[in-house]
Design a protein around this motif. Structure first.
Motif, PDB file in Angstrom:
ATOM      1  N   HIS A  77       1.321 -27.496  14.751  1.00 31.58           N
ATOM      2  CA  HIS A  77       1.097 -26.555  15.842  1.00 31.58           C
ATOM      3  C   HIS A  77       2.141 -26.831  16.930  1.00 31.58           C
ATOM      4  CE1 HIS A  77      -2.593 -25.159  13.986  1.00 31.58           C
ATOM      5  NE2 HIS A  77      -2.887 -26.425  13.751  1.00 31.58           N
ATOM      6  N   TRP A  78       3.027 -25.877  17.099  1.00 27.35           N
ATOM      7  CA  TRP A  78       4.254 -26.092  17.864  1.00 27.35           C
ATOM      8  C   TRP A  78       4.017 -26.456  19.328  1.00 27.35           C
ATOM      9  CZ3 TRP A  78       5.692 -23.090  22.064  1.00 27.35           C
ATOM     10  CH2 TRP A  78       5.000 -21.882  22.248  1.00 27.35           C
ATOM     11  N   ILE A 123      13.435 -22.425  10.948  1.00 24.37           N
ATOM     12  CA  ILE A 123      12.087 -22.904  11.266  1.00 24.37           C
ATOM     13  C   ILE A 123      11.080 -22.071  10.499  1.00 24.37           C
ATOM     14  CG2 ILE A 123      10.333 -22.936  13.094  1.00 24.37           C
ATOM     15  CD1 ILE A 123      12.453 -23.907  15.030  1.00 24.37           C
ATOM     16  N   ASN A 124      10.078 -22.721   9.902  1.00 22.61           N
ATOM     17  CA  ASN A 124       9.032 -21.962   9.239  1.00 22.61           C
ATOM     18  C   ASN A 124       7.684 -22.182   9.913  1.00 22.61           C
ATOM     19  OD1 ASN A 124       9.451 -24.571   7.927  1.00 22.61           O
ATOM     20  ND2 ASN A 124       7.790 -23.999   6.573  1.00 22.61           N
ATOM     21  N   GLY A 125       6.959 -21.078  10.051  1.00 23.70           N
ATOM     22  CA  GLY A 125       5.704 -21.077  10.791  1.00 23.70           C
ATOM     23  C   GLY A 125       4.522 -21.542   9.974  1.00 23.70           C
ATOM     24  N   GLU A 137       4.039 -16.172  19.210  1.00 25.99           N
ATOM     25  CA  GLU A 137       4.333 -16.838  20.484  1.00 25.99           C
ATOM     26  C   GLU A 137       5.429 -17.879  20.318  1.00 25.99           C
ATOM     27  OE1 GLU A 137       0.081 -16.382  22.850  1.00 25.99           O
ATOM     28  OE2 GLU A 137       0.543 -18.278  21.833  1.00 25.99           O
ATOM     29  N   TRP A 138       5.472 -18.531  19.174  1.00 26.78           N
ATOM     30  CA  TRP A 138       6.544 -19.509  18.933  1.00 26.78           C
ATOM     31  C   TRP A 138       7.899 -18.803  18.918  1.00 26.78           C
ATOM     32  CZ3 TRP A 138       6.712 -23.250  14.094  1.00 26.78           C
ATOM     33  CH2 TRP A 138       7.541 -24.339  14.401  1.00 26.78           C
ATOM     34  N   PRO A 149       5.184 -14.401  28.966  1.00 25.87           N
ATOM     35  CA  PRO A 149       4.404 -15.647  29.085  1.00 25.87           C
ATOM     36  C   PRO A 149       5.076 -16.847  28.418  1.00 25.87           C
ATOM     37  CG  PRO A 149       2.953 -13.819  28.575  1.00 25.87           C
ATOM     38  CD  PRO A 149       4.350 -13.281  28.468  1.00 25.87           C
ATOM     39  N   MET A 150       5.609 -16.664  27.214  1.00 22.88           N
ATOM     40  CA  MET A 150       6.208 -17.797  26.511  1.00 22.88           C
ATOM     41  C   MET A 150       7.573 -18.161  27.082  1.00 22.88           C
ATOM     42  SD  MET A 150       3.942 -18.800  24.395  1.00 22.88           S
ATOM     43  CE  MET A 150       2.717 -18.247  25.592  1.00 22.88           C
ATOM     44  N   ALA A 151       8.335 -17.169  27.545  1.00 22.56           N
ATOM     45  CA  ALA A 151       9.615 -17.470  28.194  1.00 22.56           C
ATOM     46  C   ALA A 151       9.380 -18.224  29.497  1.00 22.56           C
ATOM     47  CB  ALA A 151      10.396 -16.188  28.451  1.00 22.56           C
TER      48      ALA A 151
END
Length: 261
Positions: A77-78, A123-125, A137-138, A149-151
């Motif tokens: 979980h990133w 990258i793999n989710g 969101e990642w 929000p994520m930025a």
């Protein structure tokens, strides 16, 4: 006597350099003490990345590197791997030996390692225990150049307002890891359905390519490539590449203790 003629001036096709890419996973010493030793280590490093490993991969001109797994990706979980390292949440790596991961190597560390090596990041989710929202969101956290929000979280946690460079994003790891958990149900419909939902959000990230990953083939745990490609063709928007994972061993019985590497 038979005669073989090689016409070097008549090239038929070009081999994609990414075929020679590599894979990294939180397995044994691949990440901790392998790639990453931390800034305070006596082992020569730059920003925690082992200098000898970076130089070795630069020497072979590594084109692309995949992370965080592997089966480990399906429990990673990133958000646990960003922010101040001393406050990052620890986790138990249930796939490889039950060791405790302190998450000091996370998203930004991986992107920094790729920057030093000069390779493209892949990258793999998390499809196994994650959600479509978590993947979305990642992606937003890593690539969105604007107000979101994520930025905003990226700017607060790292003082890095500009997005990083993410070339490839994989929707999950191979089916093999999931089938160990959910057999005998095939996970191909699960993976493609998740992709179908998720890709509408991925479209908003034009700088990245999405990858459908699977199948895994070991002994009885076998999912045909034909099945995977057929399901991908049925999607309204298809992934650009598809990653296939054949294994050389023929049985689960002789795989050994991978976490002791």
């Amino acid at each position: 006597m038979a005669k073989l003629s090689i016409h070097t001036d008549e090239k038929k096709s070009k081999i994609n350099r990414n075929i020679y890419g590599n894979f990294s996973e939180h397995l044994g010493r691949c990440i901790y003490n392998g790639i990453y030793v931390g800034e305070n280590s006596d082992i020569p490093n730059v920003n925690g990345m082992r200098t000898d490993i970076v130089e070795a991969l630069k020497a072979i001109k590594l084109p692309v590197l995949r992370w965080p797994g592997g089966c480990f990706a399906d429990e990673y979980h990133w958000k646990d791997g960003i922010g101040p390292k001393e406050t990052r949440k620890k986790m138990v790596n249930t796939h490889w030996g039950g060791v405790v991961e302190d998450n000091t190597f996370g998203t930004h560390e991986f992107l920094e390692f790729c920057r030093q090596v000069g390779c493209e990041p892949y990258i793999n989710g998390n499809v196994g225990s994650g959600t479509v929202q978590e993947m979305s969101e990642w992606m937003e956290y890593m690539t969105f150049d604007g107000i979101s929000p994520m930025a905003d979280m990226r700017a607060r946690r790292t003082a890095t307002p500009s997005p990083g460079k993410l070339t490839y994003f994989g929707v999950g790891n191979e089916e093999l890891g999931l089938r160990r958990q959910y057999a005998p149900v095939s996970t191909t419909p699960i993976s493609t359905a998740a992709y179908q939902t998720y890709v509408t959000r991925l479209r908003r990230q034009p700088r990245s390519s999405s990858i459908a990953c699977g199948p895994g083939i070991v002994g009885r745990l076998r999912t045909g490539r034909t099945e995977v490609m057929r399901d991908c063709r049925q999607l309204h928007e298809r992934p650009q590449p598809a990653l296939l994972h054949p294994y050389r061993r023929t049985s689960e019985d002789n795989k050994g203790s991978c976490h002791r590497l």
